[in-house]
Scaffold this active site. Structure first.
Site: not given
Ligand code: ADP
Length: 162
Positions: A17, A41, A90, A128
């Site tokens: 992130h 979630k 990803r 996460s």
């Molecule tokens: P959500 O529940 O809205 O998907 P996340 O916190 O899981 O929230 O992810 C938020 C955004 O960050 C999403 O677009 C996800 O694809 C992106 N994301 C999550 N992990 C990574 C990573 N390791 N590298 C790049 N982008 C990521």
């Protein structure tokens, strides 16, 4: 002036992130990281805790602010006068998921443009949810999350399984 919003659960913030936040902050005049609750979630950290992790990790990014968002992202974006919605990709699973969300957001507000950034290869495997599993069983989180996040994850999830 282009204002972008990067919405997500950030439960918790990962270095993946953080990489995306840093790169998006260079592309747009202002970036608002919007911490929301994905209804599918279950949260480990409260929205306030998630905001604090992000704020602690971006002291050198003056054009980035962090807010809690409830409700529709497009409505939040209109309030902030933001026109770009940033998300990360990803893999092909992310692509399918993001394509659906982008389509719906376009339907809800055609003035909003979704911009997806490819994940840094270094963090392509970082999510996460996986990190929560690793923390539960005492795995090494170094280089995958900021230090305060690693400590908090172990404290919250790791105690009884180790
Ligand atoms: P959500 O529940 O809205 O998907 P996340 O916190 O899981 O929230 O992810 C938020 C955004 O960050 C999403 O677009 C996800 O694809 C992106 N994301 C999550 N992990 C990574 C990573 N390791 N590298 C790049 N982008 C990521």
């Amino acid at each position: 002036m282009t204002i972008a919003v990067f919405p997500g659960s950030f439960d918790p913030l990962t270095n993946g992130h953080l990489d995306l936040i840093t790169r998006a902050s260079r592309l747009f005049d202002q970036l608002i990281v919007a911490v929301g609750q994905n209804t599918a979630k279950q949260g480990v950290f409260t929205p306030a805790e998630r905001v604090a992790f992000i704020e602690q990790s971006i002291p050198d990014l003056p054009n980035v602010t962090v807010r809690v968002e409830t409700g529709l992202t497009v409505a939040f974006m209109r309030q902030c006068h933001a026109t770009v919605l940033v998300r990360g990709l990803r893999n092909s699973v992310d692509f399918e998921y993001e394509q659906g969300i982008a389509g719906m957001n376009h339907h809800l507000d055609a003035h909003i443009e979704t911009v997806c950034l490819m994940a840094n290869p270094q963090y392509q495997f970082v999510s996460s949810s996986l990190l929560r599993e690793v923390a539960k069983f005492g795995g090494n989180l170094t280089t995958l999350v900021p230090v305060p996040v690693a400590r908090a994850l172990v404290k919250r999830l790791g105690s009884d399984e180790q």
